[in-house]
Each structure stands twice: as C-alpha cells, then as structure tokens.
Design a protein around this motif. Structure first.
Motif, PDB file in Angstrom:
ATOM      1  N   GLU A  11     -83.155 -26.449  11.648  1.00  0.00           N
ATOM      2  CA  GLU A  11     -81.849 -27.548  12.268  1.00  0.00           C
ATOM      3  C   GLU A  11     -82.902 -28.842  11.280  1.00  0.00           C
ATOM      4  OE1 GLU A  11     -82.792 -28.945  16.179  1.00  0.00           O
ATOM      5  OE2 GLU A  11     -83.215 -26.616  16.738  1.00  0.00           O
ATOM      6  N   ALA A  12     -81.203 -29.583  10.995  1.00  0.00           N
ATOM      7  CA  ALA A  12     -81.472 -31.041   9.949  1.00  0.00           C
ATOM      8  C   ALA A  12     -80.696 -32.421  10.454  1.00  0.00           C
ATOM      9  CB  ALA A  12     -81.330 -30.744   9.039  1.00  0.00           C
ATOM     10  N   ASP A  13     -81.326 -33.028  10.756  1.00  0.00           N
ATOM     11  CA  ASP A  13     -80.820 -34.496  10.691  1.00  0.00           C
ATOM     12  C   ASP A  13     -80.778 -35.487  10.018  1.00  0.00           C
ATOM     13  OD1 ASP A  13     -80.768 -33.671  13.704  1.00  0.00           O
ATOM     14  OD2 ASP A  13     -82.105 -35.412  14.713  1.00  0.00           O
ATOM     15  N   VAL A  14     -79.057 -36.412   9.993  1.00  0.00           N
ATOM     16  CA  VAL A  14     -79.047 -36.980   8.453  1.00  0.00           C
ATOM     17  C   VAL A  14     -78.816 -37.930   8.660  1.00  0.00           C
ATOM     18  CG1 VAL A  14     -77.514 -36.364   6.430  1.00  0.00           C
ATOM     19  CG2 VAL A  14     -78.714 -34.618   7.072  1.00  0.00           C
ATOM     20  N   TYR A  15     -78.567 -38.731   8.315  1.00  0.00           N
ATOM     21  CA  TYR A  15     -77.673 -40.689   8.548  1.00  0.00           C
ATOM     22  C   TYR A  15     -77.282 -40.713   7.283  1.00  0.00           C
ATOM     23  CZ  TYR A  15     -77.126 -45.483   8.085  1.00  0.00           C
ATOM     24  OH  TYR A  15     -76.804 -46.701   8.201  1.00  0.00           O
ATOM     25  N   TYR A  16     -75.486 -41.450   7.634  1.00  0.00           N
ATOM     26  CA  TYR A  16     -74.791 -41.435   6.338  1.00  0.00           C
ATOM     27  C   TYR A  16     -74.098 -42.766   6.529  1.00  0.00           C
ATOM     28  CZ  TYR A  16     -71.535 -38.386   8.538  1.00  0.00           C
ATOM     29  OH  TYR A  16     -70.542 -37.870   8.999  1.00  0.00           O
ATOM     30  N   THR A  17     -73.055 -43.118   6.007  1.00  0.00           N
ATOM     31  CA  THR A  17     -72.433 -44.036   5.956  1.00  0.00           C
ATOM     32  C   THR A  17     -71.412 -43.487   5.858  1.00  0.00           C
ATOM     33  OG1 THR A  17     -72.506 -45.609   3.804  1.00  0.00           O
ATOM     34  CG2 THR A  17     -73.910 -46.700   5.537  1.00  0.00           C
ATOM     35  N   THR A  18     -69.698 -44.399   5.783  1.00  0.00           N
ATOM     36  CA  THR A  18     -68.352 -43.878   5.739  1.00  0.00           C
ATOM     37  C   THR A  18     -67.746 -45.115   5.464  1.00  0.00           C
ATOM     38  OG1 THR A  18     -68.014 -43.725   7.807  1.00  0.00           O
ATOM     39  CG2 THR A  18     -68.123 -41.681   6.471  1.00  0.00           C
ATOM     40  N   GLN A  19     -67.095 -45.600   4.768  1.00  0.00           N
ATOM     41  CA  GLN A  19     -66.359 -46.384   4.354  1.00  0.00           C
ATOM     42  C   GLN A  19     -64.597 -46.025   3.673  1.00  0.00           C
ATOM     43  OE1 GLN A  19     -67.892 -49.224   0.987  1.00  0.00           O
ATOM     44  NE2 GLN A  19     -66.593 -50.937   1.869  1.00  0.00           N
ATOM     45  N   GLU A  20     -64.031 -46.423   4.273  1.00  0.00           N
ATOM     46  CA  GLU A  20     -62.620 -45.815   3.620  1.00  0.00           C
ATOM     47  C   GLU A  20     -62.152 -47.009   2.498  1.00  0.00           C
ATOM     48  OE1 GLU A  20     -61.339 -43.363   5.651  1.00  0.00           O
ATOM     49  OE2 GLU A  20     -62.548 -43.486   6.272  1.00  0.00           O
ATOM     50  N   TYR A  21     -61.289 -46.266   1.340  1.00  0.00           N
ATOM     51  CA  TYR A  21     -61.234 -46.530   0.738  1.00  0.00           C
ATOM     52  C   TYR A  21     -59.910 -46.081   0.047  1.00  0.00           C
ATOM     53  CZ  TYR A  21     -61.186 -46.804  -4.967  1.00  0.00           C
ATOM     54  OH  TYR A  21     -61.240 -47.037  -6.297  1.00  0.00           O
ATOM     55  N   SER A  22     -59.069 -46.973  -0.911  1.00  0.00           N
ATOM     56  CA  SER A  22     -58.241 -46.786  -1.659  1.00  0.00           C
ATOM     57  C   SER A  22     -57.742 -47.930  -2.874  1.00  0.00           C
ATOM     58  CB  SER A  22     -56.651 -47.127  -0.678  1.00  0.00           C
ATOM     59  OG  SER A  22     -56.761 -48.531  -0.374  1.00  0.00           O
ATOM     60  N   SER A  23     -56.707 -46.768  -3.932  1.00  0.00           N
ATOM     61  CA  SER A  23     -56.480 -47.298  -4.684  1.00  0.00           C
ATOM     62  C   SER A  23     -55.449 -47.205  -5.414  1.00  0.00           C
ATOM     63  CB  SER A  23     -57.386 -47.071  -6.160  1.00  0.00           C
ATOM     64  OG  SER A  23     -57.783 -45.770  -6.374  1.00  0.00           O
ATOM     65  N   SER A  24     -54.260 -47.873  -6.140  1.00  0.00           N
ATOM     66  CA  SER A  24     -53.184 -47.621  -6.634  1.00  0.00           C
ATOM     67  C   SER A  24     -52.778 -47.896  -7.888  1.00  0.00           C
ATOM     68  CB  SER A  24     -52.228 -48.187  -5.951  1.00  0.00           C
ATOM     69  OG  SER A  24     -52.687 -49.460  -5.389  1.00  0.00           O
ATOM     70  N   TRP A  25     -52.305 -48.042  -8.549  1.00  0.00           N
ATOM     71  CA  TRP A  25     -52.185 -48.355 -10.316  1.00  0.00           C
ATOM     72  C   TRP A  25     -49.884 -48.581  -9.895  1.00  0.00           C
ATOM     73  CZ3 TRP A  25     -48.183 -46.656 -13.139  1.00  0.00           C
ATOM     74  CH2 TRP A  25     -47.877 -47.290 -14.895  1.00  0.00           C
ATOM     75  N   VAL A  26     -49.540 -49.074 -10.300  1.00  0.00           N
ATOM     76  CA  VAL A  26     -48.043 -49.693 -10.329  1.00  0.00           C
ATOM     77  C   VAL A  26     -47.794 -50.787 -11.670  1.00  0.00           C
ATOM     78  CG1 VAL A  26     -46.252 -51.478  -9.098  1.00  0.00           C
ATOM     79  CG2 VAL A  26     -48.019 -50.791  -7.862  1.00  0.00           C
ATOM     80  N   LEU A  27     -46.891 -50.141 -12.237  1.00  0.00           N
ATOM     81  CA  LEU A  27     -45.871 -50.713 -13.069  1.00  0.00           C
ATOM     82  C   LEU A  27     -45.802 -51.802 -13.077  1.00  0.00           C
ATOM     83  CD1 LEU A  27     -45.344 -49.147 -16.123  1.00  0.00           C
ATOM     84  CD2 LEU A  27     -43.261 -49.339 -15.953  1.00  0.00           C
ATOM     85  N   PHE A  28     -46.572 -52.435 -14.233  1.00  0.00           N
ATOM     86  CA  PHE A  28     -47.109 -53.532 -14.062  1.00  0.00           C
ATOM     87  C   PHE A  28     -47.361 -54.471 -13.766  1.00  0.00           C
ATOM     88  CE2 PHE A  28     -42.224 -52.038 -15.782  1.00  0.00           C
ATOM     89  CZ  PHE A  28     -42.306 -52.678 -17.585  1.00  0.00           C
ATOM     90  N   GLY A  29     -47.736 -54.122 -13.019  1.00  0.00           N
ATOM     91  CA  GLY A  29     -48.967 -54.492 -11.946  1.00  0.00           C
ATOM     92  C   GLY A  29     -50.340 -54.373 -11.933  1.00  0.00           C
ATOM     93  N   GLY A  30     -50.615 -52.900 -12.571  1.00  0.00           N
ATOM     94  CA  GLY A  30     -51.491 -52.809 -12.828  1.00  0.00           C
ATOM     95  C   GLY A  30     -52.699 -52.064 -11.620  1.00  0.00           C
TER      96      GLY A  30
END
Length: 474
Positions: free
Chosen positions: A237-256
């Motif tokens: 058996e094993a117990d593990v702690y971890y964190t999660t974080q929602e992430y999004s990225s986008s690239w738009v022409l002329f917008g970077g």
C-alpha cells in the motif's frame, strides 16, 4: 402641556436616542472586533512552563538550517501548537510550511499534510499553529508525526534533476505524542516511531492519446518513481499527497500568448497493489491502456513500450509509445513506481488561434508505505520532500496510418477506374495503337512466311528449268 405637544416631545426624544445608539455602535464596533481577535502567548513563555526545559540546550548555529520539533501543545480552543527549534534562527529567517500528522496509530496510521501558521518566535524557538486540525475529545489523543517541511531555498538546497523541481524540503520528526489525563491531571507522553526514508525520486506523467476527435485529447497518467533506505520485497500500500491546479493557455493571431492558472487544491491518493486502471479515450482508433497502481520500475519500463493497432475495413492505425531517453536515465536506480492520478489534456485549434486545457500536478510527497521484507510486514510513515515534475510527458507517441490488403485492392481498382475516365476521349486511338502493336509480329511472321514460300517456289522453278535444259542438251 397639551397632548399634541407631549407627543411631539416624545418623538424628538426617541429620535435623539436612535441617533445616539447608532453613533455609539459605530464607534464601539471596531473595539469589539479587536477584542474578539485571539492573542497567543509567546513561544519561550510556553516552553519555560516545563521545568526541565533549558534554553541553553538549544544553541544558535547559523549554518544549520534544519527544523526540529521539540514539543506539542493543545489549547482550550482545541487548537494544536507545534514548538520548533531552528538553529539558524533569524540568520535565514526560515519558516516551517507544513507537517505530516496522523491522529491514528499502529495499523490504522494515516498521515495528513497540514499547513502551518507561524504565531511568534524568539531567537531559535518558533511557535506554529496546525491549520485545519481540531483537537479531538477522546480521553487519549495521539499525534504521530513523521516529518516537517519548509519551502525550498535555492541558496542552501540542492535542486532535483530531470526537469523536476523541489518545492518543500523535509526534516524527520519520528515522534508520537499522546495527550490525556491521569487522576484528573493532564499528561503528555512522547515516544519514538520508525519511519522509512525516500532517498531518490522522479515525478512525471505518461500521456495516452484519446484517438481522433474534433479536438486533440489525451489522458495524463501521473506517477512517482522512488527508492528507499530500507529494502522492500513487496509493496502493498501507499499514500500519496499532491496538489492540482487547472491550467489553460491560448495563442491568438495578433494577440499573442496568454495563460490562466486556477487555485491549488490538496489531494490524496490511497493505493493498493491490487488496484488496476484502464483508459480508453473513446475517439476514433483509440487504444485501450491498462496499468497497475503500484509497479516495479522494471515493469513500468517494459509496459510503457506500447503498441496499439486498430484493424479497420480498409486501413490499419498503429499507435506506438516509448519512454524518452531522459526519462529512462532518471528511472535508473529506482525500484518502485506509484501511478497515483489521471488528468485530462486537451489541445484545441481554430483558424487563427490554438490553446490547451490541462491540470498541473505538483508538490508530490509519499506519506505512508506498507510493505513486506523478509516475511515481515511494515506500515510506516515516510520521510520525503515535495517535488513537482516537468510539464512535458515522459513518453513520445507516434501514429502510423496505412492501407491493409483490402484497402490496397480497393485503391488499385479506384486508380484503374480513374485512369479509364481520364483516358476516355482518346481511348479508341489508344486501342487502335495497341491493336497495331499487337498485330506487328503477326504481320511480320506472315510476310516472312510469304517470302520463304516465294523463294522456295523460285528455287523449285530454277531446278525444273535446269533439269529440262540438261535433258535437251543430251
């Protein structure tokens, strides 16, 4: 005084009272709020309540950056305090960030990573409050502590390799406290407990494609590979702690490019060696991937050299996945792998934009291991840092689409039909030319045959003439 005058007077007095009360409450409310704030006693005052405590036993050491737990205390408000000796004192002004505590012991031991709030300090002594922990009302209250953490400091700590980042450094505590009463008098008992140390680890994830959809999707399978200071024959058996974080990225022409990060959330995974996972993305030509929650490194490497083949009506789609050379290097020397979480990955695209949606997994630390060695079962807390892996998967995926035999036959037929359609206007001339080509040998043979016959006839005529000429001469 008339009745009307008395009524007006009463109304005026009532108005004056209302105004006075409103102003009084407005003035007094900050004082009341201030009075409700909790004032905590000083760390040294608390420690000196123990007659055996001697500050001289805790000297200042500017180059010692450790954090050592020396005492716990419960408050009447059911808060838990941690008292620590930090030899470097104010020279680095380090602060503990979190602590692993189990309020159950022995076979039921189960650690939670609690955040710490610094209340006050004096020289090398620091007083922290354990956030999120409420003292129980049990007659005997246990606190098994495996380790305490502080934030990583690049000026004194060594960073991890392989694209990993250490976020919190840990220090062993290895203590179990028991709070209770004897004959109405409070007492605290402290004993040492055994733990196991993670000596080396690597955090990463494997990305499995979901097949062909209107967008590019995948499953990210997160893992931690590690080795310990004690031999493990079988990890149960094993117990593990971890964190999660929602992430999004986008690239738009002329917008970077732009990025967005959600709030970090605490997560726990409780794994058993019998646990298995199966994933099928549901898209066209999607493969089915299976794995064990607990694996040896050897099995992990062997099973991640994957190949899925989809046999369709006319095409075969082969998806192959292999671990990168960098990942294989980091896995060397490690014995166990814990597959503790799965998250979704999406890549979207448009006419002049594209972007991703994913979940960042980090601050990974192993809390507990249950294992067998030489026939003996151990259930121990773990001394391990918090570590975050790379944002890139540890595997490389290739997709190969090819025609099968049925598909090739159909392709040849289609090509033939297309060729006939293209050549239809000049097809009669082509046929005449083909017939002429085919007839050439026949005509040649016929001409040759005629020539041979003619020469034979001429030869026969000459022979007959010569024979008749001889006869006349005689």
């Amino acid at each position: 005084m008339t009745k009307a005058m008395r009524t007006r007077l009463y109304i005026m007095l009532l108005a004056i009272i209302v105004v006075f009360c409103t102003v009084y409450m407005a003035v007094q409310s900050p004082v009341i709020a201030m009075a409700e704030s909790i004032s905590y006693s000083g760390v040294l005052d608390d420690l000196k309540k123990d007659s055996s405590f001697k500050p001289s036993n805790y000297p200042q050491k500017a180059e010692d950056f450790s954090i050592q737990v020396i005492q716990l205390a419960e408050s009447v408000d059911k808060e838990l305090f941690v008292y620590a000796y930090q030899p470097s004192g104010k020279s680095k002004n380090l602060k503990a960030s979190s602590i692993n505590i189990s309020t159950t012991i022995n076979d039921a031991i189960s650690f939670t990573n609690y955040k710490l709030e610094l209340l006050n300090s004096n020289g090398v002594f620091y007083k922290y409050k354990v956030k999120g922990l409420t003292v129980k009302t049990d007659a005997a209250r246990y606190y098994a502590i495996s380790s305490i953490y502080r934030p990583f400091d690049e000026s004194i700590d060594k960073q991890a390799s392989g694209g990993n980042t250490v976020t919190e450094v840990n220090y062993a505590v290895n203590k179990q406290y028991c709070f209770g009463e004897i004959n109405g008098n409070p007492y605290v008992n402290c004993v040492d407990i055994e733990t196991i140390v993670v000596t080396d680890k690597f955090v990463g994830f494997v990305r499995y494609p979901d097949g062909f959809k209107l967008y590019v999707g995948a499953c990210d399978s997160h893992f931690v590979a590690f080795n310990t200071d004690k031999p493990i024959d079988k990890l149960l058996e094993a117990d593990v702690y971890y964190t999660t974080q929602e992430y999004s990225s986008s690239w738009v022409l002329f917008g970077g490019t732009s990025e967005s990060f959600g709030e970090k959330a605490d997560n726990y995974a409780y794994l058993k060696y019998t646990d298995k996972v199966e994933h099928n993305g549901g898209g066209l030509f999607a493969g089915t991937y299976t794995w064990d929650r607990i694996q040896s490194v050897e099995d992990f490497i062997a099973t991640e050299d994957r190949e899925n083949i989809y046999h369709g009506a006319i095409i075969d789609v082969k998806t192959s996945s292999k671990l990168t050379d960098e990942a294989l290097t980091e896995l060397q020397g490690k014995k166990w792998v814990l597959r503790f979480a799965e998250t979704d990955y999406t890549f979207w695209y448009g006419e002049s934009a594209h972007g991703t949606f994913s979940t960042l997994v980090g601050d990974v630390t192993i809390l507990r291991l249950k294992f067998e060695t030489d026939g003996i079962t151990y259930n121990l807390g773990v001394i391990d840092n918090k570590q975050t892996g790379s944002s890139d998967p540890v595997n490389e995926t290739e997709i190969d689409v090819s025609l099968n035999n049925r598909g090739k036959t159909l392709l040849y037929l289609l090509m033939l039909i297309l060729l006939i359609i293209i050549l239809a206007p000049i097809l009669p001339y082509i046929l005449q030319f083909v017939v002429w080509i085919i007839s050439l040998p026949i005509k040649g043979i016929a001409a040759l045959s005629k020539t041979i016959k003619r020469r034979r006839a001429e030869k026969r005529v000459r022979k007959e003439f010569m024979d008749s000429w001889k006869d006349e001469g005689e």
